[in-house]
Design a protein around this motif. Structure first.
Motif, mmCIF file in Angstrom:
data_model
loop_
_atom_site.group_PDB
_atom_site.id
_atom_site.type_symbol
_atom_site.label_atom_id
_atom_site.label_comp_id
_atom_site.label_asym_id
_atom_site.label_seq_id
_atom_site.Cartn_x
_atom_site.Cartn_y
_atom_site.Cartn_z
ATOM 1 N N LEU A 16 0.974 0.908 7.087
ATOM 2 C CA LEU A 16 2.262 1.530 6.794
ATOM 3 C C LEU A 16 3.081 0.739 5.778
ATOM 4 O O LEU A 16 3.973 1.295 5.129
ATOM 5 N N ILE A 17 2.815 -0.558 5.663
ATOM 6 C CA ILE A 17 3.546 -1.390 4.709
ATOM 7 C C ILE A 17 2.570 -2.251 3.921
ATOM 8 O O ILE A 17 1.409 -2.432 4.328
ATOM 9 N N ASP A 18 3.034 -2.798 2.787
ATOM 10 C CA ASP A 18 2.203 -3.662 1.949
ATOM 11 C C ASP A 18 2.240 -5.099 2.455
ATOM 12 O O ASP A 18 3.119 -5.490 3.231
ATOM 13 N N LEU A 19 1.286 -5.893 1.960
ATOM 14 C CA LEU A 19 1.233 -7.306 2.325
ATOM 15 C C LEU A 19 2.487 -8.041 1.883
ATOM 16 O O LEU A 19 2.977 -8.942 2.570
ATOM 17 N N SER A 20 3.033 -7.653 0.722
ATOM 18 C CA SER A 20 4.247 -8.316 0.220
ATOM 19 C C SER A 20 5.408 -8.141 1.199
ATOM 20 O O SER A 20 6.218 -9.046 1.389
ATOM 21 N N ASP A 21 5.504 -6.944 1.831
ATOM 22 C CA ASP A 21 6.560 -6.709 2.822
ATOM 23 C C ASP A 21 6.366 -7.610 4.036
ATOM 24 O O ASP A 21 7.334 -8.147 4.585
#
Length: 485
Positions: free
Chosen positions: A401-406
């Motif tokens: 649901l979210i990116d690694l950066s988040d």
């Protein structure tokens, strides 16, 4: 001499030795040159020879003066062959070697190592190059591992492995307190924690007094910050925090650190060191607000929306007076808060401080500590909330649901909250109620006296050591939040 379309091409002889290699193995530059020139004569090469000699440079990096000069000749199509006595004269790292060889071949330059007897213009030579390069890199890693093992052993024994920090001298690899410097360390901690001076102000004061740093240089913001954050001063040994094998240092994972508490001579008591770390993780007052000539600049918050209060002027041209107004109201009209006369607000603030000083007693502190929502409870709630928020982010990342950066951003936020609140928690656990009461009482009294006699700019430095924020609900209705850590 040939024309520009067919420039003269030379045989490049490249020699390198580092100081420790020459001492250990007797690998002299003269010997390398003679062997390479003799090889050229034996092969009957008629090209003129150019020498490129790097004396005292390690093979760990390809940023060497003569190697860079050689590259310029190659780019100008002036080299036909590059010769070395051994592969590791050029580089010990396979990746660096292959990068160099790729550039050589791009400009039709062959690479020859006479000890290994190969030429990169042949397929067998290129294969041999890769095999020998891998072996050279493997051997270098083995040497590095042996060195690291020895350093880990020394570190676990509390031996100091680098230059001694300011405040200490090194005797037989052990730190001993150097009192003339240690007294300045204690003073720096006091200036920052108890007198409210910032990094720049402390550095400026030490420089004005002609007190040099460890390297006999002027003090800087960075050197003061490093001193205030160095755990060595509370007796804690920390090593292997950064990876310096590459040009840009990188902080290692906590699990790789060597941390040994209470093994070094103490200059700063742990309680004071923890309080300094807690203060450094907070940013109570913006830099511009610290130099503001108005007593509550940077500290005063709007009771309606929580935004900061900025200073302004009101009244007729002949009867102007200072006012504090909500920034949200002033900048975008999102708050309906009115403006307040600055003199009235500041007078109410001083009265509130006097009342706090007079009413503070040992009876109030236990009551404060026993409340369900005590400072310790609040700290625990903030820590737990940060952990739960990060856990939810991990689940969201796992679900795509979210990116690694988040996720990394949330981890940094969690770590920052844990560091700040854990330092505060340690302080609350370590300080007895009586001592906490005495610290607060003394600070309030000192602060009131300073405000009465010092210029506003200097008084504000002390103000930041005790006051976390002041919330205004009216010119004579303020909430004063103390920073007891």
């Amino acid at each position: 001499m040939q024309g520009n379309n067919n420039p003269t091409r030379y045989v490049a002889i490249y020699c390198r030795v580092s100081t420790d290699e020459q001492a250990r193995e007797g690998v002299s530059l003269d010997e390398q040159q003679e062997r390479l020139k003799a090889y050229c004569r034996a092969m009957g090469w008629a090209e003129e020879v150019l020498l490129f000699i790097d004396d005292g440079f390690s093979a760990k990096s390809t940023d060497r003066p003569q190697l860079n000069r050689l590259m310029e000749y190659i780019r100008k199509e002036q080299i036909s062959k590059v010769m070395v006595t051994k592969l590791d004269r050029m580089s010990r790292r396979l990746l660096d070697l292959l990068t160099l060889i790729d550039m050589f071949q791009e400009h039709q330059v062959s690479f020859i190592s006479i000890s290994e007897s190969f030429d990169t213009n042949t397929p067998s030579g290129r294969l041999t190059l890769q095999v020998l390069g891998a072996v050279a890199e493997f051997e270098r890693e083995r040497i590095r591992e042996r060195v690291l093992d020895n350093m880990f052993h020394a570190a676990n024994q509390g031996k100091w492995l680098t230059q001694s920090p300011y405040g200490y001298h090194l005797e037989q690899k052990e730190l001993v307190i150097y009192e003339s410097e240690a007294s300045i360390v204690r003073r720096v901690y006091d200036l920052y924690l108890n007198q409210g001076l910032g990094f720049l102000a402390i550095a400026k004061r030490l420089n004005e007094e002609g007190l040099p740093s460890k390297q006999n240089k002027e003090w800087s913001i960075r050197s003061i910050k490093l001193m205030l954050s160095n755990p060595v001063y509370k007796g804690t040994f920390v090593w292997n925090r950064t990876d310096s094998s590459k040009k840009k240092r990188k902080l290692k994972d906590d699990a790789e650190w060597i941390v040994i508490d209470d093994c070094l001579p103490v200059i700063i008591e742990t309680v004071m060191w923890d309080r300094v770390q807690a203060k450094m993780t907070k940013q109570n007052i913006a830099p511009r607000a610290k130099t503001s000539p108005h007593l509550l600049g940077g500290l005063l918050k709007c009771g309606h929306c929580g935004a900061g209060m900025s200073i302004g002027w009101s009244g007729s041209p002949n009867r102007r007076y200072r006012v504090y107004r909500c920034s949200a109201n002033k900048n975008n009209g999102t708050c309906t808060s009115k403006q307040y006369r600055a003199n009235e607000v500041e007078s109410s603030f001083l009265s509130g401080l006097s009342m706090l000083s007079q009413s503070l007693s040992l009876e109030l502190i236990p009551q404060f500590a026993e409340k369900e929502n005590s400072p310790a409870d609040q700290i625990h709630q903030r820590i737990q909330a940060a952990k739960n928020r990060y856990k939810r982010k991990v689940e969201a990342y796992t679900s795509g649901l979210i990116d690694l950066s988040d996720l990394e951003e949330e981890k940094q936020r969690r770590d920052r909250i844990l560091l700040e609140n854990q330092s505060q928690s340690n302080m609350i656990e370590k300080l007895p109620i009586e001592q906490l009461s005495e610290i607060i009482g003394n600070k309030i009294s000192t602060l009131i006296e300073a405000i009465e006699i010092l210029p506003v700019e200097e008084a504000k430095s002390l103000l930041g050591t005790l006051i976390l924020k002041v919330t205004v609900h009216g010119e004579k209705e303020l909430d004063i939040e103390l920073d007891v850590i």
